[in-house]
Design a protein around this motif. Structure first.
Motif, PDB file in Angstrom:
ATOM      1  N   VAL A  15      38.461  13.436  92.632  1.00 36.58           N
ATOM      2  CA  VAL A  15      38.393  13.738  94.068  1.00 36.58           C
ATOM      3  C   VAL A  15      37.821  15.126  94.280  1.00 36.58           C
ATOM      4  O   VAL A  15      36.992  15.340  95.172  1.00 36.58           O
ATOM      5  CB  VAL A  15      39.796  13.593  94.706  1.00 36.58           C
ATOM      6  N   ILE A  16      38.227  16.089  93.458  1.00 39.58           N
ATOM      7  CA  ILE A  16      37.698  17.452  93.600  1.00 39.58           C
ATOM      8  C   ILE A  16      36.206  17.476  93.283  1.00 39.58           C
ATOM      9  O   ILE A  16      35.427  18.147  93.967  1.00 39.58           O
ATOM     10  CB  ILE A  16      38.479  18.423  92.691  1.00 39.58           C
ATOM     11  N   LEU A  17      35.790  16.735  92.282  1.00 38.37           N
ATOM     12  CA  LEU A  17      34.367  16.695  91.945  1.00 38.37           C
ATOM     13  C   LEU A  17      33.551  16.030  93.052  1.00 38.37           C
ATOM     14  O   LEU A  17      32.433  16.452  93.356  1.00 38.37           O
ATOM     15  CB  LEU A  17      34.154  15.953  90.626  1.00 38.37           C
ATOM     16  N   VAL A  18      34.084  14.999  93.654  1.00 45.69           N
ATOM     17  CA  VAL A  18      33.338  14.271  94.677  1.00 45.69           C
ATOM     18  C   VAL A  18      33.291  15.054  95.989  1.00 45.69           C
ATOM     19  O   VAL A  18      32.235  15.236  96.584  1.00 45.69           O
ATOM     20  CB  VAL A  18      33.947  12.870  94.903  1.00 45.69           C
ATOM     21  N   PHE A  19      34.436  15.527  96.447  1.00 42.79           N
ATOM     22  CA  PHE A  19      34.498  16.157  97.768  1.00 42.79           C
ATOM     23  C   PHE A  19      34.354  17.675  97.708  1.00 42.79           C
ATOM     24  O   PHE A  19      33.961  18.290  98.692  1.00 42.79           O
ATOM     25  CB  PHE A  19      35.815  15.801  98.466  1.00 42.79           C
ATOM     26  N   GLY A  20      34.726  18.298  96.626  1.00 42.67           N
ATOM     27  CA  GLY A  20      34.674  19.755  96.549  1.00 42.67           C
ATOM     28  C   GLY A  20      35.920  20.362  97.157  1.00 42.67           C
ATOM     29  O   GLY A  20      36.638  19.727  97.926  1.00 42.67           O
ATOM     30  N   THR A  21      36.174  21.617  96.821  1.00 46.91           N
ATOM     31  CA  THR A  21      37.408  22.251  97.289  1.00 46.91           C
ATOM     32  C   THR A  21      37.347  22.614  98.774  1.00 46.91           C
ATOM     33  O   THR A  21      38.353  22.605  99.466  1.00 46.91           O
ATOM     34  CB  THR A  21      37.703  23.511  96.468  1.00 46.91           C
ATOM     35  N   LYS A  22      36.161  22.917  99.297  1.00 47.33           N
ATOM     36  CA  LYS A  22      36.056  23.283 100.719  1.00 47.33           C
ATOM     37  C   LYS A  22      36.394  22.105 101.619  1.00 47.33           C
ATOM     38  O   LYS A  22      37.079  22.242 102.620  1.00 47.33           O
ATOM     39  CB  LYS A  22      34.659  23.799 101.036  1.00 47.33           C
ATOM     40  N   LEU A  24      38.274  19.594 100.859  1.00 45.92           N
ATOM     41  CA  LEU A  24      39.703  19.292 100.736  1.00 45.92           C
ATOM     42  C   LEU A  24      40.531  20.217 101.622  1.00 45.92           C
ATOM     43  O   LEU A  24      41.514  19.794 102.229  1.00 45.92           O
ATOM     44  CB  LEU A  24      40.156  19.404  99.279  1.00 45.92           C
ATOM     45  N   LYS A  25      40.124  21.513 101.713  1.00 47.06           N
ATOM     46  CA  LYS A  25      40.822  22.434 102.618  1.00 47.06           C
ATOM     47  C   LYS A  25      40.671  21.973 104.054  1.00 47.06           C
ATOM     48  O   LYS A  25      41.630  21.995 104.833  1.00 47.06           O
ATOM     49  CB  LYS A  25      40.265  23.847 102.477  1.00 47.06           C
ATOM     50  N   ASN A  26      39.480  21.560 104.430  1.00 50.32           N
ATOM     51  CA  ASN A  26      39.251  21.093 105.800  1.00 50.32           C
ATOM     52  C   ASN A  26      40.046  19.828 106.099  1.00 50.32           C
ATOM     53  O   ASN A  26      40.586  19.675 107.197  1.00 50.32           O
ATOM     54  CB  ASN A  26      37.758  20.839 106.038  1.00 50.32           C
ATOM     55  N   ILE A  27      40.113  18.937 105.133  1.00 47.78           N
ATOM     56  CA  ILE A  27      40.878  17.704 105.331  1.00 47.78           C
ATOM     57  C   ILE A  27      42.349  18.029 105.534  1.00 47.78           C
ATOM     58  O   ILE A  27      43.007  17.473 106.414  1.00 47.78           O
ATOM     59  CB  ILE A  27      40.677  16.754 104.128  1.00 47.78           C
ATOM     60  N   GLY A  28      42.861  18.983 104.749  1.00 46.96           N
ATOM     61  CA  GLY A  28      44.266  19.384 104.902  1.00 46.96           C
ATOM     62  C   GLY A  28      44.536  19.987 106.266  1.00 46.96           C
ATOM     63  O   GLY A  28      45.537  19.664 106.914  1.00 46.96           O
ATOM     64  N   SER A  29      43.642  20.860 106.740  1.00 53.06           N
ATOM     65  CA  SER A  29      43.855  21.473 108.059  1.00 53.06           C
ATOM     66  C   SER A  29      43.695  20.437 109.170  1.00 53.06           C
ATOM     67  O   SER A  29      44.414  20.477 110.170  1.00 53.06           O
ATOM     68  CB  SER A  29      42.898  22.635 108.280  1.00 53.06           C
ATOM     69  N   ASP A  30      42.783  19.495 109.018  1.00 55.36           N
ATOM     70  CA  ASP A  30      42.621  18.434 110.014  1.00 55.36           C
ATOM     71  C   ASP A  30      43.861  17.548 110.093  1.00 55.36           C
ATOM     72  O   ASP A  30      44.295  17.167 111.186  1.00 55.36           O
ATOM     73  CB  ASP A  30      41.398  17.576 109.695  1.00 55.36           C
ATOM     74  N   ILE A  31      44.414  17.231 108.948  1.00 62.98           N
ATOM     75  CA  ILE A  31      45.633  16.415 108.937  1.00 62.98           C
ATOM     76  C   ILE A  31      46.785  17.172 109.591  1.00 62.98           C
ATOM     77  O   ILE A  31      47.552  16.609 110.372  1.00 62.98           O
ATOM     78  CB  ILE A  31      45.988  15.985 107.499  1.00 62.98           C
ATOM     79  N   GLY A  32      46.886  18.489 109.305  1.00 64.60           N
ATOM     80  CA  GLY A  32      47.931  19.299 109.937  1.00 64.60           C
ATOM     81  C   GLY A  32      47.777  19.362 111.446  1.00 64.60           C
ATOM     82  O   GLY A  32      48.753  19.239 112.189  1.00 64.60           O
ATOM     83  N   ASP A  33      46.543  19.523 111.926  1.00 65.19           N
ATOM     84  CA  ASP A  33      46.305  19.537 113.368  1.00 65.19           C
ATOM     85  C   ASP A  33      46.645  18.190 114.004  1.00 65.19           C
ATOM     86  O   ASP A  33      47.175  18.130 115.110  1.00 65.19           O
ATOM     87  CB  ASP A  33      44.845  19.886 113.664  1.00 65.19           C
ATOM     88  N   ALA A  34      46.316  17.121 113.301  1.00 61.13           N
ATOM     89  CA  ALA A  34      46.626  15.793 113.834  1.00 61.13           C
ATOM     90  C   ALA A  34      48.132  15.579 113.943  1.00 61.13           C
ATOM     91  O   ALA A  34      48.620  15.015 114.933  1.00 61.13           O
ATOM     92  CB  ALA A  34      46.005  14.714 112.948  1.00 61.13           C
TER      93      ALA A  34
END
Length: 71
Positions: A15-22, A24-34
C-alpha cells in the motif's frame, strides 16, 4: 487461516509503495474530517428533534387558546 502479522506488513508495504506516504496522510485526514462531520450531523439531528418536540408542545397550547377565542 487469518492474516498474520507478516502478511499484514507485506500488505502495508505494498500500500505504501502504491499510494505513497503523502496520500496516506491525506487519506487519514480525510477520514478524520468525515468522522467529525458525521458526529456534528448526529448532534444537530438530536438538537432538531428536541427543538421540534418543544415546538409541538407550544403549538398544542396555542391551538387550545384559539379554540377559546372562537367560542
Amino acid at each position: 487461516m487469518g492474516l498474520s502479522i507478516p502478511h499484514l506488513l507485506v500488505v502495508l508495504a505494498i500500500v505504501i509503495l502504491v499510494f505513497g506516504t503523502k496520500r496516506l496522510k491525506n487519506i487519514g485526514s480525510d477520514i478524520g474530517d468525515a468522522i467529525k462531520g458525521f458526529r456534528n450531523a448526529v448532534k444537530e439531528g438530536e438538537e432538531t428533534k428536541t427543538t421540534l418536540s418543544k415546538e409541538s408542545e407550544i403549538l398544542e397550547g396555542e391551538v387550545t387558546h384559539k379554540e377559546k377565542d372562537k367560542v
